[in-house]
Enzyme design. Structure first.
Site, PDB file in Angstrom:
ATOM      1  N   GLY A 247      19.789   5.164  35.824  1.00  0.00           N
ATOM      2  CA  GLY A 247      19.148   3.986  36.390  1.00  0.00           C
ATOM      3  C   GLY A 247      18.256   4.390  37.546  1.00  0.00           C
ATOM      4  O   GLY A 247      18.618   5.260  38.344  1.00  0.00           O
ATOM      5  N   GLY A 248      17.065   3.775  37.657  1.00  0.00           N
ATOM      6  CA  GLY A 248      16.167   4.125  38.746  1.00  0.00           C
ATOM      7  C   GLY A 248      15.797   5.599  38.715  1.00  0.00           C
ATOM      8  O   GLY A 248      15.261   6.099  37.730  1.00  0.00           O
ATOM      9  N   ASP A 249      16.117   6.289  39.800  1.00  0.00           N
ATOM     10  CA  ASP A 249      15.817   7.729  39.900  1.00  0.00           C
ATOM     11  C   ASP A 249      17.076   8.571  39.765  1.00  0.00           C
ATOM     12  O   ASP A 249      17.136   9.703  40.246  1.00  0.00           O
ATOM     13  CB  ASP A 249      15.118   8.035  41.220  1.00  0.00           C
ATOM     14  CG  ASP A 249      15.978   7.670  42.441  1.00  0.00           C
ATOM     15  OD1 ASP A 249      16.981   6.934  42.262  1.00  0.00           O
ATOM     16  OD2 ASP A 249      15.661   8.108  43.552  1.00  0.00           O
ATOM     17  N   GLU A 250      18.080   8.036  39.120  1.00  0.00           N
ATOM     18  CA  GLU A 250      19.365   8.732  38.990  1.00  0.00           C
ATOM     19  C   GLU A 250      19.622   9.071  37.524  1.00  0.00           C
ATOM     20  O   GLU A 250      19.329   8.278  36.621  1.00  0.00           O
ATOM     21  CB  GLU A 250      20.494   7.860  39.537  1.00  0.00           C
ATOM     22  CG  GLU A 250      21.780   8.620  39.791  1.00  0.00           C
ATOM     23  CD  GLU A 250      22.789   7.795  40.574  1.00  0.00           C
ATOM     24  OE1 GLU A 250      23.713   8.368  41.138  1.00  0.00           O
ATOM     25  OE2 GLU A 250      22.640   6.543  40.602  1.00  0.00           O
TER      26      GLU A 250
END
Length: 338
Positions: A247-250
């Site tokens: 999710g996002g930058d993970e």
């Protein structure tokens, strides 16, 4: 001597054309009886079928008058009913019964006309042979076209199912596995551990300062960075490893049969890949990331515990000089990578 085109054949052909409405009416009457015992075909299909029957009778009449047989295109148009039936999900036996009705009714009708016209036996016999052969060929083509269309539709359905499954299990931006697929792979690794006691590792990888890229350069550049990293990181891993967008930058990883030492080695290679400069629309960027590692069974033997401990390790990694940390039962420590 050819029968078609003779005076008797021409007379029979013209009579058939003149009495065409009566012939078609008899066919329709018998079809109504057939449909009482079978599912009634849809109105649109029936309308096309009426035109097909009319066209087929006209072709018989044309052959009688001038000896011209049905062309490949004309035969294909008649047998197209097979593809239409398959596309509409109609039973092939019902369509075939209607074809047989056309054959039998046309034969009977031509016999009646021949009797009225005193048509010679050889002309009648040749005409009936042509009718039967035409019907048999049409039915064979109809069934072939039906089967081909069913095969095509099944292939299309299989492709759509694969596409839907891929969309359901992959991140649309990067094409990487999503959380759903990640947890599926995690459960497989856990099942292998319970069955064979083979340890494995999980990781959480988070990009450092990625919000600054989105805020200063825009989300379009941020998306380019994420897609680039996905293509950079995947070749580093083994075929059995799963790299998912969390999710996002993970990102999250499952590393089957990888012990802590192997996981740390993989984490180091991932960091090296992250530190490779990237040119995105004229901007030179060097993404950095932090990695938290948890190993089964040392840091947990169920998915929830392992991911929670990997998240704790990631929290420590972000505050360590190395950017990589592992979770140890009873304590949290930097990995010791120099």
């Amino acid at each position: 001597m050819p029968v078609a085109g003779s005076a008797d054949a021409v007379a029979l052909g013209l009579a058939l054309a003149d009495r065409l409405p009566a012939c078609l009416g008899l066919m329709e009457e018998r079809i109504q009886r057939i449909d009482q015992a079978n599912p009634v075909l849809p109105a649109e299909f029936r309308q096309r079928e009426r035109l097909t029957r009319q066209f087929a009778v006209m072709l018989i009449g044309r052959w009688l008058v001038c000896g011209e047989r049905a062309s490949e295109e004309e035969a294909a148009w008649i047998s197209e009913q097979g593809r239409v039936a398959a596309a509409a999900g109609l039973p092939i036996f019902a369509v075939a019964k209607h074809y047989l009705n056309w054959r039998d009714t046309t034969v009977e009708f031509v016999r009646t006309l021949a009797l009225e016209l005193r048509t010679p036996d050889n002309v009648l016999a040749s005409t009936l042979d042509v009718i039967r052969a035409s019907a048999d060929a049409s039915i064979m083509r109809l069934v072939r076209d039906y089967d081909e269309e069913i095969h095509r539709l099944r292939q299309l359905l299989d492709e759509e199912r694969l596409s839907f499954r891929h969309q359901a299990l992959h991140d649309p931006l990067t094409g990487m596995p999503n959380r759903a697929l990640f947890y599926d792979r995690l459960e497989l690794a856990l099942a292998t551990y319970r069955r064979e006691q083979i340890q494995f590792s999980v990781m959480l990888l988070d990009l450092d300062h990625f919000k600054n890229i989105n805020d200063t350069l825009g989300h379009q550049i941020g998306d380019l960075v994420l897609r680039h990293l996905a293509s950079q990181l995947r070749p580093i891993l083994r075929e059995v490893d799963t790299l998912a967008r969390w999710g996002g930058d993970e990102f999250a990883l499952v590393l089957p049969s990888a012990d802590l030492g192997q996981a740390i080695g993989i984490a180091g290679r991932l960091q090296n890949a992250l530190n490779t400069p990237l040119i995105a629309q004229g901007f030179r960027l060097t993404p950095e990331g932090s990695i938290g590692i948890a190993t089964c069974p040392d840091h947990g033997s169920d998915g929830e515990t392992l991911m929670r401990h990997a998240d704790v390790a990631l929290y420590i990694a972000k505050r360590s000089a190395h950017g990589i940390a592992t979770y140890d039962v009873g304590k949290i420590s930097a990995s010791g990578i120099s």
